[in-house]
Design a protein around this motif. Structure first.
Motif, PDB file in Angstrom:
ATOM      1  N   GLY A   1       0.802  -1.221   0.000  1.00  0.00           N
ATOM      2  CA  GLY A   1       0.000   0.000   0.000  1.00  0.00           C
ATOM      3  C   GLY A   1       0.830   1.263   0.000  1.00  0.00           C
ATOM      4  N   THR A   2       2.030   1.186   0.551  1.00  0.00           N
ATOM      5  CA  THR A   2       2.886   2.361   0.654  1.00  0.00           C
ATOM      6  C   THR A   2       3.758   2.543  -0.575  1.00  0.00           C
ATOM      7  N   GLU A   3       4.340   1.482  -1.052  1.00  0.00           N
ATOM      8  CA  GLU A   3       5.375   1.594  -2.064  1.00  0.00           C
ATOM      9  C   GLU A   3       4.909   1.343  -3.493  1.00  0.00           C
ATOM     10  N   LEU A   4       3.958   0.480  -3.678  1.00  0.00           N
ATOM     11  CA  LEU A   4       3.581   0.099  -5.036  1.00  0.00           C
ATOM     12  C   LEU A   4       2.223   0.700  -5.405  1.00  0.00           C
ATOM     13  N   SER A   5       1.662   0.247  -6.490  1.00  0.00           N
ATOM     14  CA  SER A   5       0.430   0.847  -6.996  1.00  0.00           C
ATOM     15  C   SER A   5      -0.757   0.617  -6.056  1.00  0.00           C
ATOM     16  N   LEU A   6      -1.665   1.578  -6.061  1.00  0.00           N
ATOM     17  CA  LEU A   6      -2.840   1.497  -5.199  1.00  0.00           C
ATOM     18  C   LEU A   6      -3.732   0.303  -5.535  1.00  0.00           C
ATOM     19  N   PRO A   7      -4.026   0.050  -6.830  1.00  0.00           N
ATOM     20  CA  PRO A   7      -4.869  -1.123  -7.128  1.00  0.00           C
ATOM     21  C   PRO A   7      -4.238  -2.438  -6.676  1.00  0.00           C
ATOM     22  N   LEU A   8      -2.924  -2.529  -6.769  1.00  0.00           N
ATOM     23  CA  LEU A   8      -2.254  -3.748  -6.319  1.00  0.00           C
ATOM     24  C   LEU A   8      -2.420  -3.925  -4.808  1.00  0.00           C
TER      25      LEU A   8
END
Length: 175
Positions: free
Chosen positions: A101-108
């Motif tokens: 949730g912090t580092e990668l894409s929001l949908p992921l």
């Protein structure tokens, strides 16, 4: 400094989860094996994440294999945490969901959180966990994901502010 403190907190949480889980081993057929595999996979995912971050390898952190490893660790930890005496394993799910949730894409991040909740609820059905567990842990996963998104937004704003300040200083120096 903040990065070091954050790393130490995650490492301490990992050790605490292991101590809590294995001092009073999980009950049920195959639950100990599941807990060991889950703990090892979660440790591997966290270690790989930290090493790629320390080396500055952005491509490796965004690689599909990293996302799959973190997602699998989150889902398996959610499933395993439903068994008696294995509730601390939910912490591995929360750490992985926070990273995503912090580092990668929001949908992921939302997709992994959803898969974690489905795995958790499946574990609740298989292990016969309580209703409070079935409601409380998914809410905790959602809360951690939202906190991760807020942390991400704060980090992006801080990076943008630093870039604007640097640009302003450069313009001031040119004048």
């Amino acid at each position: 400094m903040l990065r070091t403190v954050s790393w130490l907190m995650r490492a301490g949480a990992y050790v605490f989860i292991g101590l809590h889980t294995f001092t009073d081993p999980p009950a049920g057929a195959g639950a100990v094996t599941l807990a060991i595999v889950t703990y090892a996979l979660g440790g591997l995912a966290l270690l790989w994440w930290e090493l790629t971050h320390a080396l500055g390898d952005e491509a490796a952190r965004r690689a599909p294999r990293m996302r799959i490893l973190l997602g699998a660790a989150a889902a398996l930890s959610g499933y395993a945490s439903a068994f008696p005496h294995a509730g601390a394993l939910i912490g591995l799910s929360l750490i992985a969901v926070m990273h995503l949730g912090t580092e990668l894409s929001l949908p992921l991040g939302w997709a992994v959180a959803g898969c974690t909740v489905v795995a958790l609820e499946t574990g609740v059905l298989v292990a016969g966990a309580s209703r409070g567990f079935a409601v409380g842990y998914p809410m905790l996963v959602a809360l951690v994901l939202v906190a991760g998104h807020n942390r991400r937004a704060y980090r992006i704003r801080a990076e943008q502010s630093a870039a604007m300040l640097a640009q302003s200083e450069l313009l001031r120096a040119e004048q």
